[in-house]
Write an enzyme that holds these catalytic residues in place. Structure first.
Site, short mmCIF file in Angstrom:
data_model
loop_
_atom_site.label_atom_id
_atom_site.label_comp_id
_atom_site.label_asym_id
_atom_site.label_seq_id
_atom_site.Cartn_x
_atom_site.Cartn_y
_atom_site.Cartn_z
N CYS A 321 41.87 35.84 37.08
CA CYS A 321 40.86 36.66 36.41
C CYS A 321 39.60 36.79 37.25
CB CYS A 321 40.53 36.08 35.03
SG CYS A 321 39.85 34.41 35.08
N GLU A 355 41.79 41.77 36.81
CA GLU A 355 42.81 40.73 36.83
C GLU A 355 43.76 41.04 37.99
OE1 GLU A 355 43.94 37.52 33.84
OE2 GLU A 355 42.30 38.95 33.93
#
Length: 366
Positions: A321, A355
């Site tokens: 992330c 992401e």
């Protein structure tokens, strides 16, 4: 003000700009050209939190611009949120406003929804909640067919359940998950399904070997990947997530996964035979034939010991992330492994966040 409403017509351009920025960050590592998985341009977020701003006898949903944090921005329409949340917001506001016991000193409302339409609403107050509140809130819960939690200082009243039930569609199959209030869940359900599908394709079928998963959360990836391996050894530190994972394993008839409530650093130390843990008394670590590691760490990325440890294994599937810490980790991992696939998943459209997914294979391994 810098707080602006979402403009879906600009999404393709903004996504392209973000892809270019993230790709440039990894240019020195010579990764494969990324596969890009876009988000829906609106109604993509399954969670939303709003402050409640009172004006006389009425109130409205509010958010705050970081540039002017003391000035509430009234929110009447919030297309960032799922359709379920959007369609509920105004009728719920009106229903709460009709009864003083429900609106008095109401401070915040949090929504948690799923792709399958299940919804939980947390009402947060600056006062203690009593039986009168509970009876009124029960009526609202029944009216809208939702779960409601009432919170105030040192108080939590659960009307129904404190979780939602998700049915995540991946590659023609649905996976069931309990997603608890306050526990971590992927906020963008449709992109999450794409991430899981991507990970499944990279893992392939390995009936004679095992998967090690670090930071497994509520089993979001563990459950779909379990059928690809003989066994799965998974670790997670959050008590709420561990509870959810055990329930989710049972719901999905996953019998070949072992969940350990311990940090990745602790499990790494145990697998390195540096420390022993009572929690591992019934787990024969030597019986595992791990050839694939799946990691989805927090924004800080991997710690040095875990990074060195996973570099021993032939295959690594890394979901990140935070592109910056992923880049740092890949600077080390690409010394021993070759990056075979690179993917960008736009979990957070209209922001700079992206992401990433990387599939690595140890050099010299076919």
């Amino acid at each position: 003000m810098s707080f602006r409403p979402l403009d879906p017509t600009k999404y393709p351009q903004l996504l392209n700009e973000k892809v270019s920025t993230v790709s440039a960050l990894f240019a020195d590592l010579q990764l494969p050209k990324p596969e890009v998985y876009p988000s829906p341009a609106e109604h993509y977020r399954l969670r939303a939190e709003f402050r409640i701003w009172h004006e006389g006898d009425s109130f409205f949903y509010a958010m705050f611009d970081p540039a002017e944090p003391r000035v509430p921005v009234r929110i009447d329409h919030f297309p960032t949120a799922s359709r379920t949340i959007c369609e509920l917001m105004e009728p719920l506001r009106q229903a709460l406003g009709e009864q003083l016991v429900l609106s008095k000193r109401l401070y915040q409302i949090d929504f948690l929804s799923t792709l399958s339409g299940d919804t939980l609403v947390t009402l947060i107050y600056h006062r203690r909640l009593d039986d009168e509140w509970q009876a009124a809130a029960q009526t609202v819960a029944a009216k809208f067919n939702i779960q409601i939690i009432g919170r105030s200082k040192k108080q939590k009243l659960v009307l129904g359940r404190d979780y939602v039930l998700e049915q995540l569609p991946v590659d023609g199959q649905h996976y069931a998950y309990h997603q608890y209030e306050g526990g971590f869940t992927q906020p963008n359900g449709e992109v999450n399904a794409k991430m899981v599908s991507w990970a499944k394709a990279r893992c392939g079928q390995n009936p004679h070997t095992d998967l090690l998963e670090l930071y497994c959360g509520n089993g979001n990836f563990t459950i779909p990947l379990a059928s690809h391996f003989r066994r799965v050894l998974a670790t997670e530190i959050s008590k709420t997530s561990v509870k959810a994972a055990h329930e989710n394993f049972a719901m999905n008839a996953v019998h070949n996964a072992v969940m350990l409530r311990m940090s990745s650093e602790e499990l790494t130390s145990a697998l390195n035979k540096e420390r022993s843990f009572r929690r591992l008394a019934d787990v024969d670590l030597d019986s595992y034939a791990i050839d694939t590691v799946f990691v989805d760490p927090p924004r800080a990325g991997l710690d040095e010991a875990s990074r060195a440890f996973i570099a021993r294994f032939p295959r690594i599937v890394y979901i990140s992330c935070n592109p910056e810490t992923l880049h740092r980790d890949l600077e080390i991992l690409t010394k021993s492994h070759a990056a075979k696939d690179f993917a960008l998943f736009d979990q957070f459209p209209y922001t700079h966040h992206m992401e990433c997914g990387v599939f690595l294979i140890k050099k010299g391994v076919i």
